[in-house]
Scaffold this active site. Structure first.
Site, PDB file in Angstrom:
ATOM      1  N   GLU A 112     -11.375 -10.600  -0.907  1.00  0.00           N
ATOM      2  CA  GLU A 112     -11.038  -9.769   0.243  1.00  0.00           C
ATOM      3  C   GLU A 112     -12.303  -9.126   0.796  1.00  0.00           C
ATOM      4  OE1 GLU A 112      -6.642  -8.553  -0.002  1.00  0.00           O
ATOM      5  OE2 GLU A 112      -7.772  -7.084  -1.143  1.00  0.00           O
ATOM      6  N   GLU A 160      -9.850  -0.649  -1.782  1.00  0.00           N
ATOM      7  CA  GLU A 160      -9.547   0.767  -1.517  1.00  0.00           C
ATOM      8  C   GLU A 160      -9.673   1.590  -2.806  1.00  0.00           C
ATOM      9  OE1 GLU A 160      -5.828   0.011   0.473  1.00  0.00           O
ATOM     10  OE2 GLU A 160      -6.961  -0.947   2.080  1.00  0.00           O
ATOM     11  N   LYS A 199       0.841  -1.214   0.000  1.00  0.00           N
ATOM     12  CA  LYS A 199       0.000   0.000   0.000  1.00  0.00           C
ATOM     13  C   LYS A 199       0.880   1.270   0.000  1.00  0.00           C
ATOM     14  CE  LYS A 199      -3.612  -2.595   2.235  1.00  0.00           C
ATOM     15  NZ  LYS A 199      -4.870  -2.556   2.944  1.00  0.00           N
ATOM     16  N   HIS A 214      -8.679  -3.398  -6.185  1.00  0.00           N
ATOM     17  CA  HIS A 214      -8.580  -3.483  -4.717  1.00  0.00           C
ATOM     18  C   HIS A 214      -9.722  -2.670  -4.107  1.00  0.00           C
ATOM     19  CE1 HIS A 214      -7.113  -2.949  -0.629  1.00  0.00           C
ATOM     20  NE2 HIS A 214      -6.371  -4.020  -0.841  1.00  0.00           N
TER      21      HIS A 214
END
Ligand code: PEP
Length: 249
Positions: free
Chosen positions: A166, A96, A11, A94
């Site tokens: 995830e 995020e 990240k 992802h």
């Protein structure tokens, strides 16, 4: 037979010097390890980390890329630029990116196809929000993200795709899906792959788990039939917490 794929997503952490030091420690720790490995530093450290992982059993990953090959996209990084630095794998979709930066399934799909067209491997992330799980919609959300993310991807190109399940509520929170709950979604996603492609593709595809995976829970998660590795955030930031997962039997 599927091989575990253990990947670290660093990240927005580490300066260039810190990333190089961590990469060296990871390379040393997983040398001769039995699984497939990848580390994904920030864009700013890719060039330097590329030199560290060259000719090792650790692949170089990027955390994102642009939907477009090149052009007027201020602040974006293109597939051509990633390849130029030696990137082999790119993490796409992802949570995020999806939830903070509002990436849509269409954008993720465009990136997936662009990365594959340029010969990269892709880790396609999927996963439900807490409210979606509580509403009994986890399978539905994961199915839609899988189908839309892979729209137009050939069976041949699918060989270079890993799916990372995830659950968003488990990322960076210390909460982990139980091995049983995670395995159930992995099995469901495998069924979707069989439906889109065929049984052979479903049996071969690597499906990682991600969400507060650490040494203490990795063994139980990886023991599950449909869990083929991990995409690891927090525990990937130190070699001593990444290595025990990477070397899990
Ligand atoms: C991730 O960001 O992909 C992730 C799984 O993070 P963490 O391991 O910190 O939950």
């Amino acid at each position: 037979m599927r091989k575990y794929f253990i990947a670290g997503n660093w990240k927005m952490h580490k300066t260039k010097a810190e990333a190089v030091a961590l990469a060296k420690d990871v390379v040393e720790a997983v040398k001769g390890g039995p699984h497939k490995y990848m580390i994904a530093p920030s864009f700013t450290a890719l060039d330097a980390v590329s030199q560290v992982v060259k000719n090792t059993n650790v692949l170089l990953g990027a955390q994102n890329m642009s939907t477009d090959e090149q052009g007027a996209h201020t602040g974006e990084v293109s597939v051509l630029q990633l390849k130029d630095l030696g990137v082999q794998v790119v993490i796409l979709g992802h949570s995020e990116r999806r939830h903070i930066y509002k990436e849509t399934d269409e954008m993720v799909n465009k990136k997936v196809k662009l990365a594959l067209a340029h010969g990269l491997e892709v880790i396609l992330c999927i996963g439900e929000l807490l409210e979606e799980r509580e509403a009994g919609k986890a399978e539905q959300v994961c199915e839609a993200q899988t189908r839309k993310g892979l729209d137009g991807v050939s069976k041949e190109d699918l060989k270079r795709v890993t799916i990372a399940y995830e659950p968003v509520w488990a990322i960076g929170t210390g909460k982990t899906a139980t091995p049983e709950d995670a395995d159930a979604i992995h099995a469901y996603v495998r069924k979707i792959i069989a439906d889109i492609y065929d049984k052979d593709a479903a049996d071969s595809i690597i499906i990682q788990y991600g969400g507060s995976m650490k040494a203490e829970n990795a063994q139980a998660l990886l023991a599950k039939e449909n869990i083929d590795g991990g995409l690891i955030g927090g525990a990937a930031l130190k070699a001593e917490t990444f290595a025990p997962i990477a070397l899990c039997k």
